[in-house]
Every structure is written in C-alpha cells, then in structure tokens.
Design a protein around this motif. Structure first.
Motif, PDB file in Angstrom:
ATOM      1  N   GLU A   1      38.795  20.264  39.190  1.00  0.00           N
ATOM      2  CA  GLU A   1      39.637  19.720  38.239  1.00  0.00           C
ATOM      3  C   GLU A   1      39.184  18.249  38.453  1.00  0.00           C
ATOM      4  OE1 GLU A   1      43.853  19.005  37.819  1.00  0.00           O
ATOM      5  OE2 GLU A   1      44.127  18.821  39.579  1.00  0.00           O
ATOM      6  N   PHE A   2      38.709  17.962  37.901  1.00  0.00           N
ATOM      7  CA  PHE A   2      39.164  15.854  37.789  1.00  0.00           C
ATOM      8  C   PHE A   2      39.608  15.453  37.968  1.00  0.00           C
ATOM      9  CE2 PHE A   2      37.076  11.868  36.608  1.00  0.00           C
ATOM     10  CZ  PHE A   2      37.829  11.695  35.534  1.00  0.00           C
ATOM     11  N   VAL A   3      39.692  14.451  38.557  1.00  0.00           N
ATOM     12  CA  VAL A   3      41.063  13.389  39.474  1.00  0.00           C
ATOM     13  C   VAL A   3      40.598  12.475  38.458  1.00  0.00           C
ATOM     14  CG1 VAL A   3      42.296  12.757  40.963  1.00  0.00           C
ATOM     15  CG2 VAL A   3      41.682  14.905  41.535  1.00  0.00           C
ATOM     16  N   ALA A   4      39.978  11.042  39.092  1.00  0.00           N
ATOM     17  CA  ALA A   4      38.758   9.789  38.601  1.00  0.00           C
ATOM     18  C   ALA A   4      37.957   9.908  38.858  1.00  0.00           C
ATOM     19  CB  ALA A   4      39.735   8.874  39.489  1.00  0.00           C
ATOM     20  N   ALA A   5      37.346   8.910  37.795  1.00  0.00           N
ATOM     21  CA  ALA A   5      35.682   8.535  38.141  1.00  0.00           C
ATOM     22  C   ALA A   5      35.587   6.595  37.975  1.00  0.00           C
ATOM     23  CB  ALA A   5      35.042   9.253  37.203  1.00  0.00           C
ATOM     24  N   ILE A   6      34.702   6.464  38.319  1.00  0.00           N
ATOM     25  CA  ILE A   6      34.274   5.167  38.029  1.00  0.00           C
ATOM     26  C   ILE A   6      32.499   4.999  37.804  1.00  0.00           C
ATOM     27  CG2 ILE A   6      34.196   4.922  40.472  1.00  0.00           C
ATOM     28  CD1 ILE A   6      35.815   2.196  40.549  1.00  0.00           C
ATOM     29  N   SER A   7      32.638   3.642  37.489  1.00  0.00           N
ATOM     30  CA  SER A   7      30.868   3.105  36.756  1.00  0.00           C
ATOM     31  C   SER A   7      30.599   2.773  38.523  1.00  0.00           C
ATOM     32  CB  SER A   7      31.200   2.753  35.221  1.00  0.00           C
ATOM     33  OG  SER A   7      31.897   1.410  35.715  1.00  0.00           O
ATOM     34  N   TRP A   8      29.019   2.365  38.321  1.00  0.00           N
ATOM     35  CA  TRP A   8      28.216   1.809  39.233  1.00  0.00           C
ATOM     36  C   TRP A   8      28.898   0.627  39.251  1.00  0.00           C
ATOM     37  CZ3 TRP A   8      25.362  -2.426  40.084  1.00  0.00           C
ATOM     38  CH2 TRP A   8      25.280  -3.237  38.733  1.00  0.00           C
ATOM     39  N   ASN A   9      29.386   0.069  38.243  1.00  0.00           N
ATOM     40  CA  ASN A   9      30.233  -1.994  39.113  1.00  0.00           C
ATOM     41  C   ASN A   9      31.722  -1.513  39.075  1.00  0.00           C
ATOM     42  OD1 ASN A   9      30.209  -1.435  36.003  1.00  0.00           O
ATOM     43  ND2 ASN A   9      29.086  -3.054  35.378  1.00  0.00           N
ATOM     44  N   GLY A  10      32.277  -0.446  38.746  1.00  0.00           N
ATOM     45  CA  GLY A  10      33.660  -0.366  39.106  1.00  0.00           C
ATOM     46  C   GLY A  10      34.248  -0.949  37.281  1.00  0.00           C
ATOM     47  N   ALA A  11      33.266  -1.384  36.125  1.00  0.00           N
ATOM     48  CA  ALA A  11      33.957  -1.722  35.139  1.00  0.00           C
ATOM     49  C   ALA A  11      34.633  -1.180  34.681  1.00  0.00           C
ATOM     50  CB  ALA A  11      32.950  -2.876  34.432  1.00  0.00           C
ATOM     51  N   LYS A  12      34.184   0.545  35.002  1.00  0.00           N
ATOM     52  CA  LYS A  12      34.756   1.852  34.037  1.00  0.00           C
ATOM     53  C   LYS A  12      35.422   2.638  34.778  1.00  0.00           C
ATOM     54  CE  LYS A  12      31.450   1.079  30.315  1.00  0.00           C
ATOM     55  NZ  LYS A  12      30.367   2.263  29.614  1.00  0.00           N
ATOM     56  N   THR A  13      36.621   2.832  34.174  1.00  0.00           N
ATOM     57  CA  THR A  13      37.583   4.080  34.855  1.00  0.00           C
ATOM     58  C   THR A  13      38.192   4.935  34.464  1.00  0.00           C
ATOM     59  OG1 THR A  13      38.742   2.854  35.552  1.00  0.00           O
ATOM     60  CG2 THR A  13      38.244   2.314  37.233  1.00  0.00           C
TER      61      THR A  13
ATOM     62  N   PHE B   1      28.038   5.332  32.846  1.00  0.00           N
ATOM     63  CA  PHE B   1      29.085   7.038  31.591  1.00  0.00           C
ATOM     64  C   PHE B   1      28.752   6.953  29.922  1.00  0.00           C
ATOM     65  CE2 PHE B   1      31.287   8.700  34.719  1.00  0.00           C
ATOM     66  CZ  PHE B   1      32.126   7.703  35.659  1.00  0.00           C
ATOM     67  N   ASN B   2      27.564   6.203  30.168  1.00  0.00           N
ATOM     68  CA  ASN B   2      27.108   6.262  28.147  1.00  0.00           C
ATOM     69  C   ASN B   2      27.015   7.384  27.766  1.00  0.00           C
ATOM     70  OD1 ASN B   2      27.729   3.501  28.904  1.00  0.00           O
ATOM     71  ND2 ASN B   2      25.674   2.516  29.222  1.00  0.00           N
ATOM     72  N   GLY B   3      27.735   8.089  26.904  1.00  0.00           N
ATOM     73  CA  GLY B   3      27.315   9.069  26.042  1.00  0.00           C
ATOM     74  C   GLY B   3      27.559  10.169  27.635  1.00  0.00           C
ATOM     75  N   ALA B   4      28.462   9.756  28.633  1.00  0.00           N
ATOM     76  CA  ALA B   4      28.868  11.119  29.539  1.00  0.00           C
ATOM     77  C   ALA B   4      30.568  11.046  29.219  1.00  0.00           C
ATOM     78  CB  ALA B   4      27.727  10.824  30.836  1.00  0.00           C
ATOM     79  N   ARG B   5      30.507  12.758  30.154  1.00  0.00           N
ATOM     80  CA  ARG B   5      31.713  12.852  30.323  1.00  0.00           C
ATOM     81  C   ARG B   5      32.401  13.055  31.603  1.00  0.00           C
ATOM     82  NH1 ARG B   5      31.415  18.264  26.201  1.00  0.00           N
ATOM     83  NH2 ARG B   5      29.106  17.791  26.713  1.00  0.00           N
ATOM     84  N   PRO B   6      32.987  11.827  31.947  1.00  0.00           N
ATOM     85  CA  PRO B   6      33.161  11.935  33.680  1.00  0.00           C
ATOM     86  C   PRO B   6      33.859  12.955  34.074  1.00  0.00           C
ATOM     87  CG  PRO B   6      34.298  10.400  32.662  1.00  0.00           C
ATOM     88  CD  PRO B   6      33.606  10.601  31.314  1.00  0.00           C
ATOM     89  N   PHE B   7      34.413  13.236  33.053  1.00  0.00           N
ATOM     90  CA  PHE B   7      35.847  14.747  34.049  1.00  0.00           C
ATOM     91  C   PHE B   7      34.237  15.881  34.055  1.00  0.00           C
ATOM     92  CE2 PHE B   7      35.473  16.574  29.388  1.00  0.00           C
ATOM     93  CZ  PHE B   7      35.453  16.069  28.925  1.00  0.00           C
ATOM     94  N   ARG B   8      33.509  15.719  33.458  1.00  0.00           N
ATOM     95  CA  ARG B   8      32.937  17.084  33.803  1.00  0.00           C
ATOM     96  C   ARG B   8      31.565  17.805  34.904  1.00  0.00           C
ATOM     97  NH1 ARG B   8      28.107  18.113  30.417  1.00  0.00           N
ATOM     98  NH2 ARG B   8      28.677  20.418  30.728  1.00  0.00           N
ATOM     99  N   PRO B   9      31.949  18.015  36.098  1.00  0.00           N
ATOM    100  CA  PRO B   9      31.872  18.350  36.869  1.00  0.00           C
ATOM    101  C   PRO B   9      29.981  18.433  36.917  1.00  0.00           C
ATOM    102  CG  PRO B   9      33.545  19.642  37.127  1.00  0.00           C
ATOM    103  CD  PRO B   9      33.670  19.487  35.861  1.00  0.00           C
ATOM    104  N   GLU B  10      29.331  18.738  35.606  1.00  0.00           N
ATOM    105  CA  GLU B  10      28.160  19.184  35.967  1.00  0.00           C
ATOM    106  C   GLU B  10      26.703  17.845  35.585  1.00  0.00           C
ATOM    107  OE1 GLU B  10      30.770  22.291  34.542  1.00  0.00           O
ATOM    108  OE2 GLU B  10      30.498  21.052  34.309  1.00  0.00           O
TER     109      GLU B  10
END
Length: 131
Positions: free
Chosen positions: A46-58, A107-116
């Motif tokens: 299961e998804f826990v957390a995600a962060i963009s390359w520069n830390g701007a999005k979590t 994460f533009n257009g992506a769903r960060p909770f998806r393992p794929e």
C-alpha cells in the motif's frame, strides 16, 4: 540503472518514532519522484507517501497524515529520501519500501499512490511496532 537501499527500520513501542532513509546509487542526478510503500504480512503493498524531485509536492495516505513526514535532501545529487514516522502504532507494522519514479519527477498527470508509476524499488526495511 539505479539501486535503492532503505535503512532505519527497527522494533519500537507504540508512540515512538523512527526515520527511514532511502539512498540511491548508480545515478548522479535526483530528477525523479520518490515514493514510500509498505506491505504487512498477508496484505497487499500500500501507498504511504510520495515526494516530487524537488520536494515541492508531497502526498500522504490518510492513515499517516499528521504522523509521517516525507522529505528528501535536494542538495545531494542522488536525492536521498527520508520518511519520518512519529506516533507509531501497531498497525504501522510492515516492510517499508522506497521507489523511484523517473517518468513522474513532478507528478504531472500521474497518480503517486499507484505502484505502477515507479520504476525502481528497494529491498525494504522492516518496521515493527508493539504495544
């Protein structure tokens, strides 16, 4: 090719804290998103957390909001990531994995909770919380 290695797992009591680290090697730039997932015995990852390359999005799953904090060290070329876990509960017990998303750095257009969405995965680190 990038290799991810998680560290920082352990055995803790309810209410205590742990900080997991995810170190990348084999790549000299950090232009990728990072996600943390977990898998408890007998359950799906299961998804826990995600962060963009520069830390701007979590992003966080609801069950850890306000308790977990994801971050990364953007001063390092490899973008080492961290997951600070406070107020741990027995239900947080799982193997925790970090993952790198090279196709979704922001994460533009992506769903960060998806393992794929992620391309490389670490081997995982065990977190056990006892009451």
């Amino acid at each position: 090719q990038v290799q991810l290695v998680e560290s920082g797992g352990g055995l803790v009591q309810t209410g205590e804290s742990l900080t997991l680290s995810c170190t990348a090697s084999g790549r000299t730039f950090s232009f990728y998103a990072m996600g943390w997932f977990r898998q408890a015995p007998g359950k799906e990852r299961e998804f826990v957390a995600a962060i963009s390359w520069n830390g701007a999005k979590t992003y966080y799953t609801d069950s850890v909001k306000g308790r977990f904090t994801i971050s990364r060290d953007t001063s390092k070329n490899t973008g080492t990531g961290y997951l600070r876990m406070d107020s741990l509960k027995p239900e947080d017990t799982a193997v925790y994995f970090c993952a790198a998303g090279f196709r979704i750095p922001n994460f533009n257009g992506a769903r960060p909770f998806r393992p794929e969405e992620y391309d490389s995965w670490g081997q995982g680190t065990q977190v056990t919380v006892f009451s």
